[in-house]
Enzyme design. Sequence first.
Site, PDB file in Angstrom:
ATOM      1  N   GLU A  52       1.753   0.077  10.156  1.00  0.00           N
ATOM      2  CA  GLU A  52       0.287  -0.023  10.134  1.00  0.00           C
ATOM      3  C   GLU A  52      -0.375   1.285  10.567  1.00  0.00           C
ATOM      4  O   GLU A  52      -1.420   1.279  11.230  1.00  0.00           O
ATOM      5  CB  GLU A  52      -0.210  -1.172  11.036  1.00  0.00           C
ATOM      6  CG  GLU A  52       0.425  -2.504  10.784  1.00  0.00           C
ATOM      7  CD  GLU A  52       0.021  -3.141   9.473  1.00  0.00           C
ATOM      8  OE1 GLU A  52      -0.746  -2.516   8.723  1.00  0.00           O
ATOM      9  OE2 GLU A  52       0.486  -4.240   9.192  1.00  0.00           O
ATOM     10  N   ARG A 104      20.374 -10.705  40.309  1.00  0.00           N
ATOM     11  CA  ARG A 104      21.442  -9.719  40.491  1.00  0.00           C
ATOM     12  C   ARG A 104      21.465  -9.227  41.931  1.00  0.00           C
ATOM     13  O   ARG A 104      20.452  -8.783  42.462  1.00  0.00           O
ATOM     14  CB  ARG A 104      21.196  -8.545  39.536  1.00  0.00           C
ATOM     15  CG  ARG A 104      22.144  -7.367  39.698  1.00  0.00           C
ATOM     16  CD  ARG A 104      23.552  -7.684  39.247  1.00  0.00           C
ATOM     17  NE  ARG A 104      24.346  -6.472  39.123  1.00  0.00           N
ATOM     18  CZ  ARG A 104      25.656  -6.451  38.919  1.00  0.00           C
ATOM     19  NH1 ARG A 104      26.311  -7.609  38.791  1.00  0.00           N
ATOM     20  NH2 ARG A 104      26.295  -5.311  38.803  1.00  0.00           N
ATOM     21  N   GLU A 140       3.816   4.105  -0.353  1.00  0.00           N
ATOM     22  CA  GLU A 140       4.704   4.535  -1.432  1.00  0.00           C
ATOM     23  C   GLU A 140       5.669   5.592  -0.900  1.00  0.00           C
ATOM     24  O   GLU A 140       5.463   6.125   0.196  1.00  0.00           O
ATOM     25  CB  GLU A 140       3.883   5.084  -2.602  1.00  0.00           C
ATOM     26  CG  GLU A 140       2.953   4.045  -3.205  1.00  0.00           C
ATOM     27  CD  GLU A 140       2.193   4.551  -4.424  1.00  0.00           C
ATOM     28  OE1 GLU A 140       2.369   5.742  -4.789  1.00  0.00           O
ATOM     29  OE2 GLU A 140       1.426   3.761  -5.008  1.00  0.00           O
ATOM     30  N   LEU A 177       0.826  -1.201   0.000  1.00  0.00           N
ATOM     31  CA  LEU A 177       0.000   0.000   0.000  1.00  0.00           C
ATOM     32  C   LEU A 177       0.865   1.257   0.000  1.00  0.00           C
ATOM     33  O   LEU A 177       0.684   2.151  -0.823  1.00  0.00           O
ATOM     34  CB  LEU A 177      -0.930  -0.007   1.223  1.00  0.00           C
ATOM     35  CG  LEU A 177      -1.826   1.221   1.408  1.00  0.00           C
ATOM     36  CD1 LEU A 177      -2.790   1.376   0.234  1.00  0.00           C
ATOM     37  CD2 LEU A 177      -2.601   1.127   2.733  1.00  0.00           C
ATOM     38  N   GLY A 210      20.733  -2.116  33.676  1.00  0.00           N
ATOM     39  CA  GLY A 210      21.857  -1.194  33.777  1.00  0.00           C
ATOM     40  C   GLY A 210      22.794  -1.310  32.586  1.00  0.00           C
ATOM     41  O   GLY A 210      22.360  -1.417  31.438  1.00  0.00           O
ATOM     42  N   GLY A 211      24.081  -1.302  32.856  1.00  0.00           N
ATOM     43  CA  GLY A 211      25.068  -1.383  31.781  1.00  0.00           C
ATOM     44  C   GLY A 211      24.928  -2.635  30.952  1.00  0.00           C
ATOM     45  O   GLY A 211      25.143  -2.616  29.725  1.00  0.00           O
ATOM     46  N   ILE A 249       8.021  -2.196   2.183  1.00  0.00           N
ATOM     47  CA  ILE A 249       7.282  -3.448   2.034  1.00  0.00           C
ATOM     48  C   ILE A 249       7.990  -4.565   2.806  1.00  0.00           C
ATOM     49  O   ILE A 249       9.105  -4.972   2.453  1.00  0.00           O
ATOM     50  CB  ILE A 249       7.145  -3.829   0.545  1.00  0.00           C
ATOM     51  CG1 ILE A 249       6.504  -2.679  -0.239  1.00  0.00           C
ATOM     52  CG2 ILE A 249       6.345  -5.113   0.413  1.00  0.00           C
ATOM     53  CD1 ILE A 249       5.167  -2.220   0.288  1.00  0.00           C
TER      54      ILE A 249
END
Length: 392
Positions: free
Chosen positions: A370, A275, A135, A133, A346-347, A165
């Site tokens: 969309e 962690r 362009e 659809l 974090g990092g 596309i």
Amino acid sequence: MSDRAAQLVERTLPTEEAGELIALVREIAQREIVPRAAEEEDAGHFPRSTFTLLSESGLLGLPYDAEYGGGEQPYEVYLQVLEELAAARLTVGLGVSVHSLACHALAGYGTKEQRAEQLPAMLGGGLLGAYCLSEPSSGSDAASLRTRAVRDGDDWVITGTKAWITHGGIADFHTVFARSGGEGARGITAFLVPGGAEGLVPAAPERKMGLKGSPTAQLNFDGVRVPDRHRIGDEGQGFAIALAALDAGRLGIAACAIGVAQAALDEALSYAAGRRQFGRPIADFQGLRFMLADMGTRVEAGRALYLAAARLRDAGRPYSRQAAMAKLFCTDAAMSVTTDAVQVLGGYGYTADFPVERLMREAKVLQIVEGTNQIQRMVIARHLLGPETGTG
């Protein structure tokens, strides 16, 4: 990643068969998709073999009629399948959504003869579709498209360029919208164009921020000739067909967004529990707990919103407003949740050693495809308030 199987019992599914289907999809995803997702995305590899497997498993035609090889599943179930696939790898989930979108026009507006001839291969024959659809000069303003279709005897000759596309250059069939009459929405007609059509030339794939495994390319139609029996619907009906497909497609994007968000939340929860800082898991710190609580709430709210819209569709009721709301909310939620997941790690979250940085990059595109989220707000406002008056 945390155990997603435990979450299955929390889903509200219409039948026992639907629960078995979701469990099957999750098993395929964990066995066939997740182990190679990061490596293949980094390499820009499109997993065609995965789509072949999904087709053989009956997962590329779930919302369509069994008479033509579809799964005849409610949209409520189909969208949850998309969510599972997108959580494993967005290239796959989005690819299935786009394929379903490409099948929508023929399934909904084709003649009985067209459906009998074409749909079985499209839904379960290993084919992959593209929806054409947009362009280069008409994205959000799709009614201004310039690709032309000129009648020549019993054929149509299509000339122009389609842009952005998904599956461009690799699709086996294309649902193409071209101008066959005057200006505006009423001059557009839909066509089914095979992938090997003479004069159909794909450009090099776009170099994207994310979704590197999913090819996105311009398609040049240089006098592509298709027979009139490949015209879908009436002449001039194409724009209405496109809009109907987009309503359904927006729900597909919403489901994919929640899949991405759920995957990011799973990673954040797992990392926070394992962690340790200052002698205890970082999940014990209130600031982090509140962040994770907000992330979980956005995921659940988005899922509820897209499922509510899907149930309206399944009941045959209007759902355009709810589809726009679901697409808007779910994709914004995915962007927020994936960004927060990076922060939780974090990092480490900023490195490619963990999937959350990829999920954040992928979430961004869902706010664009969309119909951008700005367009969704326009659609929603028109449903709530009526069209703009145009007066000062």
